[in-house]
Design a protein around this motif. Structure first.
Motif, PDB file in Angstrom:
ATOM      1  N   ASN A  83       0.828  -1.216   0.000  1.00  0.00           N
ATOM      2  CA  ASN A  83       0.000   0.000   0.000  1.00  0.00           C
ATOM      3  C   ASN A  83       0.863   1.266   0.000  1.00  0.00           C
ATOM      4  O   ASN A  83       0.701   2.156   0.843  1.00  0.00           O
ATOM      5  CB  ASN A  83      -0.936   0.002   1.210  1.00  0.00           C
ATOM      6  N   ALA A  84       1.818   1.329  -0.934  1.00  0.00           N
ATOM      7  CA  ALA A  84       2.738   2.468  -0.997  1.00  0.00           C
ATOM      8  C   ALA A  84       2.935   2.877  -2.458  1.00  0.00           C
ATOM      9  O   ALA A  84       3.050   2.016  -3.331  1.00  0.00           O
ATOM     10  CB  ALA A  84       4.074   2.100  -0.363  1.00  0.00           C
ATOM     11  N   PRO A  85       2.988   4.178  -2.730  1.00  0.00           N
ATOM     12  CA  PRO A  85       3.050   4.652  -4.112  1.00  0.00           C
ATOM     13  C   PRO A  85       4.358   4.340  -4.823  1.00  0.00           C
ATOM     14  O   PRO A  85       4.430   4.449  -6.052  1.00  0.00           O
ATOM     15  CB  PRO A  85       2.866   6.171  -3.967  1.00  0.00           C
ATOM     16  N   GLU A  86       5.414   3.952  -4.064  1.00  0.00           N
ATOM     17  CA  GLU A  86       6.681   3.679  -4.728  1.00  0.00           C
ATOM     18  C   GLU A  86       6.743   2.307  -5.398  1.00  0.00           C
ATOM     19  O   GLU A  86       7.719   1.997  -6.094  1.00  0.00           O
ATOM     20  CB  GLU A  86       7.867   3.832  -3.761  1.00  0.00           C
ATOM     21  N   PHE A  87       5.708   1.486  -5.202  1.00  0.00           N
ATOM     22  CA  PHE A  87       5.688   0.168  -5.827  1.00  0.00           C
ATOM     23  C   PHE A  87       4.696   0.139  -6.992  1.00  0.00           C
ATOM     24  O   PHE A  87       3.578   0.643  -6.880  1.00  0.00           O
ATOM     25  CB  PHE A  87       5.318  -0.904  -4.799  1.00  0.00           C
ATOM     26  N   LEU A  88       5.134  -0.487  -8.098  1.00  0.00           N
ATOM     27  CA  LEU A  88       4.247  -0.583  -9.262  1.00  0.00           C
ATOM     28  C   LEU A  88       4.495  -1.888 -10.008  1.00  0.00           C
ATOM     29  O   LEU A  88       5.584  -2.457  -9.951  1.00  0.00           O
ATOM     30  CB  LEU A  88       4.441   0.617 -10.197  1.00  0.00           C
ATOM     31  N   PHE A  89       3.462  -2.355 -10.684  1.00  0.00           N
ATOM     32  CA  PHE A  89       3.570  -3.538 -11.535  1.00  0.00           C
ATOM     33  C   PHE A  89       4.225  -3.141 -12.854  1.00  0.00           C
ATOM     34  O   PHE A  89       3.795  -2.185 -13.513  1.00  0.00           O
ATOM     35  CB  PHE A  89       2.189  -4.121 -11.830  1.00  0.00           C
ATOM     36  N   ARG A  99       2.625  -8.607 -15.281  1.00  0.00           N
ATOM     37  CA  ARG A  99       1.753  -9.372 -14.381  1.00  0.00           C
ATOM     38  C   ARG A  99       2.541 -10.141 -13.327  1.00  0.00           C
ATOM     39  O   ARG A  99       1.996 -10.491 -12.277  1.00  0.00           O
ATOM     40  CB  ARG A  99       0.908 -10.347 -15.204  1.00  0.00           C
ATOM     41  N   GLY A 100       3.832 -10.377 -13.576  1.00  0.00           N
ATOM     42  CA  GLY A 100       4.607 -11.188 -12.651  1.00  0.00           C
ATOM     43  C   GLY A 100       5.669 -10.447 -11.880  1.00  0.00           C
ATOM     44  O   GLY A 100       6.523 -11.072 -11.234  1.00  0.00           O
ATOM     45  N   CYS A 101       5.640  -9.097 -11.886  1.00  0.00           N
ATOM     46  CA  CYS A 101       6.717  -8.370 -11.227  1.00  0.00           C
ATOM     47  C   CYS A 101       6.264  -7.006 -10.710  1.00  0.00           C
ATOM     48  O   CYS A 101       5.604  -6.245 -11.424  1.00  0.00           O
ATOM     49  CB  CYS A 101       7.892  -8.184 -12.186  1.00  0.00           C
ATOM     50  N   ILE A 102       6.620  -6.707  -9.474  1.00  0.00           N
ATOM     51  CA  ILE A 102       6.401  -5.396  -8.853  1.00  0.00           C
ATOM     52  C   ILE A 102       7.775  -4.781  -8.604  1.00  0.00           C
ATOM     53  O   ILE A 102       8.660  -5.443  -8.052  1.00  0.00           O
ATOM     54  CB  ILE A 102       5.655  -5.522  -7.510  1.00  0.00           C
ATOM     55  N   VAL A 103       7.970  -3.527  -8.984  1.00  0.00           N
ATOM     56  CA  VAL A 103       9.275  -2.875  -8.827  1.00  0.00           C
ATOM     57  C   VAL A 103       9.144  -1.658  -7.914  1.00  0.00           C
ATOM     58  O   VAL A 103       8.121  -0.968  -7.923  1.00  0.00           O
ATOM     59  CB  VAL A 103       9.843  -2.447 -10.200  1.00  0.00           C
ATOM     60  N   ASN A 104      10.187  -1.410  -7.137  1.00  0.00           N
ATOM     61  CA  ASN A 104      10.257  -0.232  -6.277  1.00  0.00           C
ATOM     62  C   ASN A 104      10.820   0.937  -7.088  1.00  0.00           C
ATOM     63  O   ASN A 104      11.974   0.908  -7.515  1.00  0.00           O
ATOM     64  CB  ASN A 104      11.158  -0.522  -5.072  1.00  0.00           C
ATOM     65  N   ILE A 105      10.014   1.968  -7.303  1.00  0.00           N
ATOM     66  CA  ILE A 105      10.409   3.117  -8.114  1.00  0.00           C
ATOM     67  C   ILE A 105      11.708   3.740  -7.615  1.00  0.00           C
ATOM     68  O   ILE A 105      12.531   4.214  -8.404  1.00  0.00           O
ATOM     69  CB  ILE A 105       9.289   4.186  -8.112  1.00  0.00           C
ATOM     70  N   ILE A 106      11.911   3.732  -6.306  1.00  0.00           N
ATOM     71  CA  ILE A 106      13.104   4.359  -5.723  1.00  0.00           C
ATOM     72  C   ILE A 106      14.388   3.786  -6.315  1.00  0.00           C
ATOM     73  O   ILE A 106      15.397   4.481  -6.437  1.00  0.00           O
ATOM     74  CB  ILE A 106      13.092   4.194  -4.194  1.00  0.00           C
ATOM     75  N   HIS A 107      14.357   2.521  -6.706  1.00  0.00           N
ATOM     76  CA  HIS A 107      15.563   1.867  -7.209  1.00  0.00           C
ATOM     77  C   HIS A 107      15.671   1.891  -8.730  1.00  0.00           C
ATOM     78  O   HIS A 107      16.625   1.338  -9.287  1.00  0.00           O
ATOM     79  CB  HIS A 107      15.619   0.425  -6.713  1.00  0.00           C
ATOM     80  N   ILE A 108      14.726   2.508  -9.415  1.00  0.00           N
ATOM     81  CA  ILE A 108      14.801   2.573 -10.871  1.00  0.00           C
ATOM     82  C   ILE A 108      15.758   3.674 -11.307  1.00  0.00           C
ATOM     83  O   ILE A 108      15.618   4.826 -10.912  1.00  0.00           O
ATOM     84  CB  ILE A 108      13.407   2.826 -11.490  1.00  0.00           C
ATOM     85  N   GLU A 137       1.789   3.129 -18.619  1.00  0.00           N
ATOM     86  CA  GLU A 137       1.358   3.351 -17.241  1.00  0.00           C
ATOM     87  C   GLU A 137       2.555   3.435 -16.302  1.00  0.00           C
ATOM     88  O   GLU A 137       2.577   4.251 -15.377  1.00  0.00           O
ATOM     89  CB  GLU A 137       0.438   2.220 -16.802  1.00  0.00           C
ATOM     90  N   VAL A 138       3.570   2.600 -16.536  1.00  0.00           N
ATOM     91  CA  VAL A 138       4.783   2.621 -15.708  1.00  0.00           C
ATOM     92  C   VAL A 138       5.458   3.986 -15.809  1.00  0.00           C
ATOM     93  O   VAL A 138       5.831   4.589 -14.798  1.00  0.00           O
ATOM     94  CB  VAL A 138       5.759   1.503 -16.144  1.00  0.00           C
ATOM     95  N   LYS A 139       5.615   4.502 -17.008  1.00  0.00           N
ATOM     96  CA  LYS A 139       6.245   5.812 -17.201  1.00  0.00           C
ATOM     97  C   LYS A 139       5.454   6.916 -16.503  1.00  0.00           C
ATOM     98  O   LYS A 139       6.023   7.796 -15.854  1.00  0.00           O
ATOM     99  CB  LYS A 139       6.382   6.120 -18.691  1.00  0.00           C
ATOM    100  N   GLN A 140       4.138   6.864 -16.632  1.00  0.00           N
ATOM    101  CA  GLN A 140       3.286   7.887 -16.015  1.00  0.00           C
ATOM    102  C   GLN A 140       3.388   7.835 -14.495  1.00  0.00           C
ATOM    103  O   GLN A 140       3.473   8.877 -13.829  1.00  0.00           O
ATOM    104  CB  GLN A 140       1.839   7.701 -16.470  1.00  0.00           C
ATOM    105  N   LYS A 141       3.378   6.626 -13.920  1.00  0.00           N
ATOM    106  CA  LYS A 141       3.442   6.488 -12.466  1.00  0.00           C
ATOM    107  C   LYS A 141       4.788   6.962 -11.925  1.00  0.00           C
ATOM    108  O   LYS A 141       4.851   7.575 -10.855  1.00  0.00           O
ATOM    109  CB  LYS A 141       3.184   5.038 -12.058  1.00  0.00           C
ATOM    110  N   ILE A 142       5.860   6.685 -12.645  1.00  0.00           N
ATOM    111  CA  ILE A 142       7.181   7.154 -12.216  1.00  0.00           C
ATOM    112  C   ILE A 142       7.221   8.674 -12.211  1.00  0.00           C
ATOM    113  O   ILE A 142       7.689   9.302 -11.260  1.00  0.00           O
ATOM    114  CB  ILE A 142       8.282   6.574 -13.127  1.00  0.00           C
TER     115      ILE A 142
END
Length: 239
Positions: free
Chosen positions: A183-189, A192-201, A226-231
């Motif tokens: 439940n944190a905004p720094e995590f995103l799909f 379908r098989g992977c969630i990444v922490n934006i802080i480490h991108i 969607e990944v680009k927009q969320k970052i």
């Protein structure tokens, strides 16, 4: 609390930098602790010999003895996550500073505006990374993993494998369940098989996410935009 070191061989510069740092962090409501140095060797000894811990270091580049350019290399194993801001009048070092993964380069010609912004941004990021923990609890063990240490989470059969700076931890839950618990905004799909922490991108290259530790993870075509927009939204909100 953000622990900060300021190092410049000119005492007047140290006093000025400390004043600006205090003013901007007090204005932002960020708690801090500052240690000042006029000799780079003293800073280096404190970190390597006495294991002094700092979240953020403000460094002059041109200093007698050990230059500011040399310090990041020598402290890397002691403070791998430290943020470093170069404060200098020598603009020719900007490219080298980038290659050392320096957080920000601040020219003394525009000190007040640039230093205030750089320190505030760094402190906000440090506070963000010092946040919550994900808890894995079973009948036999309990494990706490700080959010800031999590690189990514992958589906592994009926498990979710949490890959962090301390290794791989498995929990018998679906990725969607782990995502909801985080439940944190720094995590995103990213697929379908992977969630990444934006802080480490570090960056997105084509359909691949490249992390700061060098690992590369695929981004599905359906998730790419969607990944680009969320970052962009995430860093826009926090920096």
């Amino acid at each position: 609390m953000v622990k900060i070191a300021i190092c410049d061989d000119e005492e007047k510069s140290v006093v000025l930098h400390e004043k600006l740092v205090k003013e901007c962090l007090q204005s932002a409501g960020i708690r801090y602790e500052i240690t000042t140095y006029t000799q780079s060797r003293s800073l280096l000894c404190d970190i390597t010999d006495d294991a002094f811990f700092y979240d953020l270091i403000l460094l002059d580049i041109e200093m007698p003895g050990i230059s500011g350019m040399e310090i990041p290399r020598q402290i890397q194993n002691f403070l791998p996550d430290v943020r470093i801001i170069f404060v200098t009048s020598h603009t020719e070092y900007a490219i080298d500073a980038f290659e050392l993964s320096i957080f920000r380069y601040v020219p003394k010609s525009n000190l007040e505006a640039k230093l205030t912004a750089a320190v505030t941004d760094a402190a906000k990021l440090i506070e963000l990374e010092a946040g919550q923990e994900y808890i894995i609890q079973t009948a036999n063990r309990m494990e706490k993993i700080p959010y800031k240490d999590i690189f990514y989470i992958q589906r592994d059969g009926k498990n979710a494998s949490i890959v962090s700076s301390t290794g791989i931890s498995k929990v018998r839950k679906s990725l969607q369940q782990v995502y909801q618990e985080l439940n944190a905004p720094e995590f995103l799909f990213t697929d379908r098989g992977c969630i990444v922490n934006i802080i480490h991108i570090m960056k997105i290259s084509g359909s691949t996410v490249i992390l700061k530790n060098g690992e590369q993870l695929p981004v599905s075509r359906s998730h790419l935009q969607e990944v680009k927009q969320k970052i962009n939204r995430f860093w826009g909100a926090h920096i």
